[in-house]
Design a protein around this motif. Structure first.
Motif, PDB file in Angstrom:
ATOM      1  N   GLU B  79      -7.001   7.544  -3.843  1.00  0.00           N
ATOM      2  CA  GLU B  79      -6.907   8.335  -2.615  1.00  0.00           C
ATOM      3  C   GLU B  79      -8.269   8.949  -2.320  1.00  0.00           C
ATOM      4  O   GLU B  79      -8.815   9.698  -3.119  1.00  0.00           O
ATOM      5  N   GLU B 131      -6.318   1.056  -5.925  1.00  0.00           N
ATOM      6  CA  GLU B 131      -5.888   1.767  -7.113  1.00  0.00           C
ATOM      7  C   GLU B 131      -6.348   1.026  -8.369  1.00  0.00           C
ATOM      8  O   GLU B 131      -6.717   1.637  -9.365  1.00  0.00           O
ATOM      9  N   ASP B 201       7.961   1.227  -6.329  1.00  0.00           N
ATOM     10  CA  ASP B 201       7.583   2.362  -5.506  1.00  0.00           C
ATOM     11  C   ASP B 201       6.567   3.176  -6.277  1.00  0.00           C
ATOM     12  O   ASP B 201       6.809   3.576  -7.412  1.00  0.00           O
ATOM     13  N   HIS B 202       5.406   3.404  -5.634  1.00  0.00           N
ATOM     14  CA  HIS B 202       4.352   4.152  -6.325  1.00  0.00           C
ATOM     15  C   HIS B 202       4.601   5.640  -6.298  1.00  0.00           C
ATOM     16  O   HIS B 202       3.812   6.414  -6.795  1.00  0.00           O
ATOM     17  N   LYS B 425       0.846  -7.603  -3.762  1.00  0.00           N
ATOM     18  CA  LYS B 425       0.591  -7.329  -2.332  1.00  0.00           C
ATOM     19  C   LYS B 425       0.255  -8.636  -1.622  1.00  0.00           C
ATOM     20  O   LYS B 425      -0.115  -9.620  -2.252  1.00  0.00           O
ATOM     21  N   ASN B 475      -1.234  -5.565   2.519  1.00  0.00           N
ATOM     22  CA  ASN B 475       0.063  -5.122   3.026  1.00  0.00           C
ATOM     23  C   ASN B 475       1.175  -5.569   2.098  1.00  0.00           C
ATOM     24  O   ASN B 475       0.955  -6.253   1.119  1.00  0.00           O
ATOM     25  N   ASP B 476       2.407  -5.165   2.457  1.00  0.00           N
ATOM     26  CA  ASP B 476       3.558  -5.428   1.605  1.00  0.00           C
ATOM     27  C   ASP B 476       4.529  -6.404   2.237  1.00  0.00           C
ATOM     28  O   ASP B 476       5.686  -6.447   1.871  1.00  0.00           O
ATOM     29  N   VAL B 477       4.056  -7.162   3.194  1.00  0.00           N
ATOM     30  CA  VAL B 477       4.957  -7.987   3.977  1.00  0.00           C
ATOM     31  C   VAL B 477       4.823  -9.446   3.544  1.00  0.00           C
ATOM     32  O   VAL B 477       3.740  -9.901   3.209  1.00  0.00           O
ATOM     33  N   ASN B 485      -0.603  -2.178  12.281  1.00  0.00           N
ATOM     34  CA  ASN B 485      -0.317  -0.863  11.703  1.00  0.00           C
ATOM     35  C   ASN B 485       0.553  -0.914  10.457  1.00  0.00           C
ATOM     36  O   ASN B 485       0.909   0.099   9.896  1.00  0.00           O
ATOM     37  N   HIS B 486       0.904  -2.113  10.023  1.00  0.00           N
ATOM     38  CA  HIS B 486       1.647  -2.244   8.776  1.00  0.00           C
ATOM     39  C   HIS B 486       0.738  -2.612   7.614  1.00  0.00           C
ATOM     40  O   HIS B 486       1.207  -2.980   6.554  1.00  0.00           O
ATOM     41  N   ALA B 487      -0.560  -2.577   7.842  1.00  0.00           N
ATOM     42  CA  ALA B 487      -1.475  -3.007   6.791  1.00  0.00           C
ATOM     43  C   ALA B 487      -2.600  -1.994   6.640  1.00  0.00           C
ATOM     44  O   ALA B 487      -2.857  -1.196   7.538  1.00  0.00           O
ATOM     45  N   THR B 488      -3.213  -2.016   5.477  1.00  0.00           N
ATOM     46  CA  THR B 488      -4.301  -1.084   5.193  1.00  0.00           C
ATOM     47  C   THR B 488      -5.594  -1.869   5.030  1.00  0.00           C
ATOM     48  O   THR B 488      -5.606  -2.891   4.336  1.00  0.00           O
ATOM     49  N   ARG B 539     -14.005   3.636   0.844  1.00  0.00           N
ATOM     50  CA  ARG B 539     -14.305   4.982   0.412  1.00  0.00           C
ATOM     51  C   ARG B 539     -13.239   5.522  -0.533  1.00  0.00           C
ATOM     52  O   ARG B 539     -13.348   6.604  -1.075  1.00  0.00           O
TER      53      ARG B 539
END
Ligand SMILES: Nc1ncnc2c1ncn2[C@@H]1O[C@H](COP(=O)(O)OP(=O)(O)O)[C@@H](O)[C@H]1O
Lengths: 662, 560
Positions: B79, B131, B201-202, B425, B475-477, B485-488, B539
């Protein structure tokens, strides 16, 4: 979702807006530290996480002059809205006081503590309120319930039912009263609700079960984060939805939240709420507990109003009307509102000065208007409902049939027949959806069937090549178990059927591979074959092989016995005899071998006897005299013992040793 | 152990507890106790006036100095904006975690009287790229060679596989630790351990059970004293209750009720907590794990695995009786509780020893066959080398390794057992669809086996386009195309194009994911074959100067 304003979040001045980048950066840093500390707080952690997630956005906005200006503008507007919100609450309480024409100093003081604001704020509201009252004529309370669209009425009914749930059920009386008030059939109301219905109010009822207060708070915290007012709103389903649909929706929302793949507070809150939905909508009982809790929470607004109206243990008659209004707005009936307020005051030991006359008037007025409405609207509604009910019944019976079928294809055919014979409408749409879902299921199942079949076939073929037919059988059976109605059941059943034959062939073939010199292995293997294959194809052949080797086997055994006899290895000798006797009990030589066996058994017994005696003698210790006595005692007791010579020899040995150490 | 082979230790860096293990001279995995002779060390860090204290003492102190103590830091791993302030200095999650590693390693060095240089660290299967990278950095900051990051359920399965017969079977690993939940399906075969599917689940672990108790206690305090103040605003009380809650949770596994005393602002309140209440408070949490399990099983079915043989429970929180009974209810098998505190560290140690034995084997085979093998070749390439070498030479090499390392022959042979993992992922790039809308196109799909290479051709959008911006998304899909917006975003790269290209010129994108789940991305333009490597640099993970500073700081700090 509307998000908190960054100026407020960072405690920065909005008016005038903070411009100094250094101060802003410091403020962000300070909050970052604070939120990081709260990151794992047991109840505030999720909110802190949400703020931490916002930091990149906060930096972007607050360190850019243009974006910051816009944010400041929003901040001012939001502050305004917030003030308004608070003001409206103060206004509501002021309205209670104003029913007697003016507000006292004590009342202003009370509001000040109740809303924790400056006295000036209250005074400003008082002046504002006075102005409004001067310009608007006061409205007549308690009218117009049965006007408005059907939709509006249903919303009002839902609200009313919701608040009744605070006792854990609703009564027929309440339903009929609602039906009357809103000119809607009782059945329609009953159809709308999933709440438990009882004949009458029972004053001796124990308190209804609510959900655990802690859980309620956890839920509310998460709901607040998502800006939802109830789990129903979270699921976006009406309050009268069935448990199944509530649970299904919860599962979908959970999957969706997780699929978002982002590790932010919103996702976590959604996942948490979905988890709560699955426990709360587990059964009607748990759901009722939730509904009760919700009703009680809604009542809180009324309770604070009553508390605001109380002055030195008395609630003035003028205030009653305003409280009554709040109560009816919450969904209570006129009578009910009266008794609720009365009961609440009684409980708190407050004196309620009410005007009985007014109460009855309101009620009469309402009933009169309602009966007129029934005549006009009731008939149309009835007709539509009848047709609707018929279609519904048909659809439900088809559903029941579909449910009873275990085979997907049969389910599909039933639905398809229903669709062919009914005009399009609400229920055929539902049936169509169901049909689609079953189609997909069939497709999916077929695909899995095919893959499992191919996998099983591949594995089994491998096992066939290795002649591991038993393993292949397990594979086939596994497929049959997982796909009792699969497309390849018959093929595999056939394969299973030939396996015993294959095993028979293999096992017999293995017999021929043993080295001919390995007599013992051969004879055991032949016999194993016979026990394993009581119906074997090669039984006769095997039995012949056994009798053919009888001579060889005898010679082999005899030779072995000789060797072991020399070594005095009686146990092995006996084993060898037994081995011959088990296989060739009927042969001529069996008698000889039996005789030998008898002899060996005797020898074995004697040697064991002697051994036991020697052990006894050694246990008495180093004392030779005592050891000697053990042997002598034995001899005098068993003068004809078969081991008397051996015993005497032991005695001689002892004597010899004694003379040596003397 | 000989001098040539480097010994590699396994570290379970947990949310609540951490531990370290090695494979002893008998070839058995053993957890090494810490300086208090405990086999697990609380993952709690106490900043004590220039000194760092980790473990039980830190946990005890958290009641007295709540603002100087950090717990559950693993939840903040990766984070970007988590920052713990102490004495005007700011510490990131990686750095704080590195103190925990330093502590367990130091204690192990003392217990064994040997120097530790190389480690394998475990992380939840559900960890994303950030992570994982952060976990790697944690070990580096502590000053060790991090040989590999492996998944906790995989490690548990390795430990489990090592204790069982060679019968092939499929196990579900239900791992509920202090802060995370993983559910994984694993196929154990005589010559390999293969992950089939994973999910989880994290943000779901034993701590959430504690938190429910804490909230309940705070509520009871209000009910009993009649106040409406929130006692959790007070940091001391809050810490105190958290520790009391964890204790109560553990006791309720054995008994049906336990008293808890709440002291706050001079008031003392005794609350009796029953198991029934506890289970009511936490039922929705258990339900979440069950929902994840069903979802994972669905995915496994799609891969052709519709049955499994057993469920094993790892992670301390699976000791709560409600877990076993809930699982038995839904899956009609009795789950096995398998070494819940130690399985992960032991599995990591076995994996470490496998790495080092494999290194040795490869070295020897290379010498015998005169084949050149890259120093850093991955596990998979190594497995290939072994497969292609004549059996006789491999056998000889195995014998030699057994001799010099002192391990038994079967142990060395065991180290050749292949381990296949999946990615938890999906990964893709941002593209514009026909409607000019931005969306994510997945090249690597969740639950694919790693390592994996994927190439896909895309096209430029405009005439005379000079550059292409490649945005790499996690993403988790499972779908091929995912809304933005479902992905980082986890990294970017810019590919410069030759001048004068027409519209719709092809650009190749290569995704290469190694066994550890690390991603390498290359983009290539076709006319001049210009390429660019995208670095996964976000970052969210400490890097550059900040990383060096953290290393420096850790070196000079004394950790107790
Ligand atoms: N006997 C027990 N009963 C219930 N929970 C337990 C028990 N022992 C440990 N735990 C819980 O298990 C969690 C830690 O499990 P662990 O496997 O060490 O996870 P991690 O590796 O994430 O720290 C903590 O939440 C702890 O409270």
């Amino acid at each position: 979702m509307t998000q908190q304003n960054f100026f407020q979040l960072l405690n920065l001045s909005v008016d005038p807006p903070e411009e100094d980048a250094k101060i802003i950066k410091a403020a962000i840093k300070k909050k970052q530290t604070a939120w990081s500390r709260f990151r794992n707080h047991p109840t505030k952690g999720i909110q802190a996480k949400r703020f931490l997630d916002l930091i990149p956005e906060i930096r972007k906005v607050m360190l850019d002059p243009v974006l910051r200006k816009e944010e400041a503008r929003k901040a001012k507007r939001q502050q305004h809205v917030k003030d308004e919100l608070k003001a409206s609450e103060i206004d509501r309480h002021l309205a209670i006081y104003f029913t007697k024409g003016r507000v006292t100093d004590d009342e202003i003081k009370k509001l000040q503590t109740l809303h924790s604001v400056e006295v000036e704020t209250i005074l400003r509201r008082v002046i504002q309120k006075e102005k409004e009252l001067a310009s608007i004529p006061s409205s007549v309370p308690g009218t117009a319930k049965n006007s408005g669209t059907l939709e509006e009425k249903l919303v009002a009914i839902d609200k009313s039912l919701g608040i009744q749930m605070r006792k854990g059920y609703i009564t027929n009386e309440e339903i009929s009263s609602l039906a009357e008030t809103y000119s809607i059939s009782q059945d329609e109301i009953i159809n709308r609700t999933t709440y438990p219905v009882r004949e009458n109010n029972n004053p001796t009822d124990i308190e209804p079960k609510t959900i655990d207060k802690t859980i309620e708070k956890v839920i509310n915290r998460n709901l607040k984060l998502l800006e939802k007012s109830s789990l129903y709103e979270f699921l976006d389903l009406p309050v009268n939805s069935g448990l199944e649909s509530l649970k299904n929706r919860a599962e979908k929302l959970r999957a969706k939240a997780i699929a978002a793949g982002q590790k932010n507070a919103i996702v976590t809150a959604s996942a948490e709420l979905a988890g709560h939905c699955s426990t709360i909508f587990k059964s009607e009982k748990t759901r009722t507990a939730y509904d009760v809790s919700k009703a009680l929470a809604d009542l809180d607004a009324l309770n604070t109003d009553i508390a605001a109206a109380e002055m030195e243990g008395v609630i003035r008659a003028e205030y009653f009307e305003a409280l009554h209004k709040t109560a009816t707005e919450l969904g209570m009936g006129a009578d009910e509102a009266c008794s609720y307020i009365e009961a609440y005051c009684l409980d708190k030991n407050w004196v309620l000065k009410s005007k009985q006359k007014r109460r009855r008037q309101v009620r009469l007025y309402a009933t009169a208007a309602a009966s007129v409405f029934i005549v006009i609207a009731g008939t149309i509604l009835m007709f539509q409902m009848l047709k609707h009910n018929r279609l519904k019944n048909e659809y439900q019976s088809v559903l029941a049939h579909v449910k009873n079928q275990t085979q997907l294809e049969k389910k599909r055919d039933l639905l398809s027949a229903y669709l062919d014979t009914h005009d399009q409408g609400k229920f055929t749409d539902k049936a169509e959806k169901k049909f689609e879902r079953i189609q997909i299921k069939i497709k999916k199942r077929n695909a899995i069937d095919k893959r499992d079949y191919e996998k099983a076939l591949k594995q089994a073929t491998g096992f066939h090549e290795e002649k591991a037919y038993e393993k292949a059988g397990v594979i086939y059976k596994k497929y049959l178990k997982n796909h009792p109605q699969g497309h390849h059941v018959d093929a595999f059943k056939q394969k299973i059927a030939v396996i015993p034959g294959l095993i028979d062939d293999r096992d017999f073939q293995n017999l021929t591979l043993i080295s001919p010199q390995d007599f013992e292995k051969r004879i055991t293997a032949y016999n194993t074959y016979l026990t394993n294959h009581p119906e074997g194809k090669y039984r006769d052949q095997t039995e012949k092989m056994i009798s053919d080797m009888s001579r060889d086997y005898y010679r082999y055994i005899a030779r072995k016995i000789k060797i072991n006899e020399k070594e005095k290895n009686w146990e092995e000798c006996i084993r060898l005899c037994d081995s011959y006797l088990t296989f060739y009990k009927e042969s001529d030589r069996a008698v000889d071998i039996e005789g030998e066996r008898y002899f060996f058994q005797k020898q074995l017994d004697n040697s064991q006897l002697l051994e036991g005696l020697m052990q006894m003698a050694s246990r008495v210790g180093r004392n030779n005299v005592k050891a000697r006595q053990v042997y002598l005692d034995y001899l005098s007791a068993n003068p004809d013992s078969p081991i008397k010579y051996e015993v005497k020899r032991e005695i001689a040995k002892l004597d010899k040793r004694r003379s040596k150490y003397r | 152990m000989s001098e040539q082979a480097t010994k590699i230790f396994g570290i379970d860096l947990g949310t609540a507890y951490s531990s370290i293990a090695h494979v002893d001279e008998h070839g058995k995995a053993q957890v090494i106790p810490n300086s208090d002779n405990q086999r697990v060390t609380p993952s709690v860090v106490f900043f004590d006036e220039g000194e760092i204290v980790v473990g039980d003492v830190a946990k005890e102190n958290s009641k007295l100095y709540p603002n100087e103590v950090v717990s559950f830091v693993k939840r903040a791993m990766g984070e970007a904006d988590f920052a713990f302030e102490y004495n005007g200095e700011s510490f990131r999650a990686e750095e704080i975690s590195s103190y925990i590693i330093k502590k367990v390693v130091q204690d192990a060095e003392q217990a064994l009287n040997e120097k530790i240089t190389d480690i394998v660290i475990t992380c939840p299967a559900y960890f994303g790229i950030n992570e994982r990278e952060a976990t790697q950095k944690t070990g580096e900051i502590a000053g060790y060679n991090v040989r590999q990051i492996i998944n906790e359920p995989t490690a548990a399965a390795i430990a489990y596989g090592a204790t069982q017969s060679d019968d092939p079977r499929i196990v579900l690993v239900y791992d509920l630790g202090g802060g995370t939940f993983d559910i994984t399906m694993i196929e154990i075969l005589p010559d390999s351990i293969e992950v089939i599917c994973t999910g989880g689940d994290h943000n779901l672990g034993g701590k959430d059970w504690d938190d429910r108790i804490v909230a309940h206690l705070a509520q009871e305090f209000q009910n009993i004293t009649g106040t409406d103040m929130d006692i959790l605003e007070d940091a001391d009380t809050c810490q105190d209750l958290q520790i009391a809650a964890e204790k109560a949770k553990k006791i309720l596994g054995q008994r049906t009720k336990t008293p808890v005393v709440i002291t706050h602002g001079g008031e003392r309140v005794k609350v009796e907590l029953t198991r029934e209440k506890f289970e009511e408070l936490t039922e929705s949490l258990v339900e979440r794990t069950i929902a994840f399990t069903h979802e994972m099983l669905e995915k496994a079915k799609e891969k052709g695995y519709s049955i499994f043989d057993e469920i094993i429970l790892v992670g301390g929180a699976t000791r709560m009786p409600q877990i076993s009974s809930r699982i038995s209810k839904d899956f009609s098998v009795t789950p096995k509780i398998f070494d819940p505190d130690e399985a992960v560290a032991k599995g990591a140690a076995i994996y470490g020893s496998k790495l080092s034995l494999n290194d040795e084997l490869i070295k020897r085979i290379a010498k015998k066959t005169n084949i050149e093998i890259k120093e850093d070749s991955g596990v998979v390439e190594q497995a290939k080398v072994i497969e292609l070498t004549p059996k006789k030479i491999v056998d000889e090499a195995v014998q030699e390794v057994a001799q010099v390392t002192g391990y038994s022959l079967p142990a060395v042979e065991e180290s050749m057992r292949a381990i296949k993992d999946v990615t938890s992922k999906s990964f893709g790039v941002v593209v514009k669809n026909v409607g000019k809308q931005e969306e994510v196109y997945n090249l690597i799909q969740k639950n694919s086996h790693v390592p994996i290479d994927v190439t896909k051709q895309f096209f430029t959008g405009a005439e005379l386009q000079e550059t292409v911006l490649i945005r790499i998304m996690e993403n988790d899909v499972y779908d091929q195309v995912v809304p933005l917006n479902h992905a980082t975003e986890i990294g970017t790269a810019v590919l410069t194009l030759p001048p004068g290209l027409p519209k719709e010129s092809p650009v190749q994108i290569f995704f290469k994911m190694n066994v550890e789940g690390r991603l390498q991305i290359t983009a290539m333009e076709s006319t001049e074959s210009r390429t660019v490597e995208a670095a996964i640099k976000t970052r969210s993970v400490v890097q550059g100067e900040q990383l060096e500073e953290a290393k420096e700081r850790c070196q000079s700090l004394v950790v107790y």
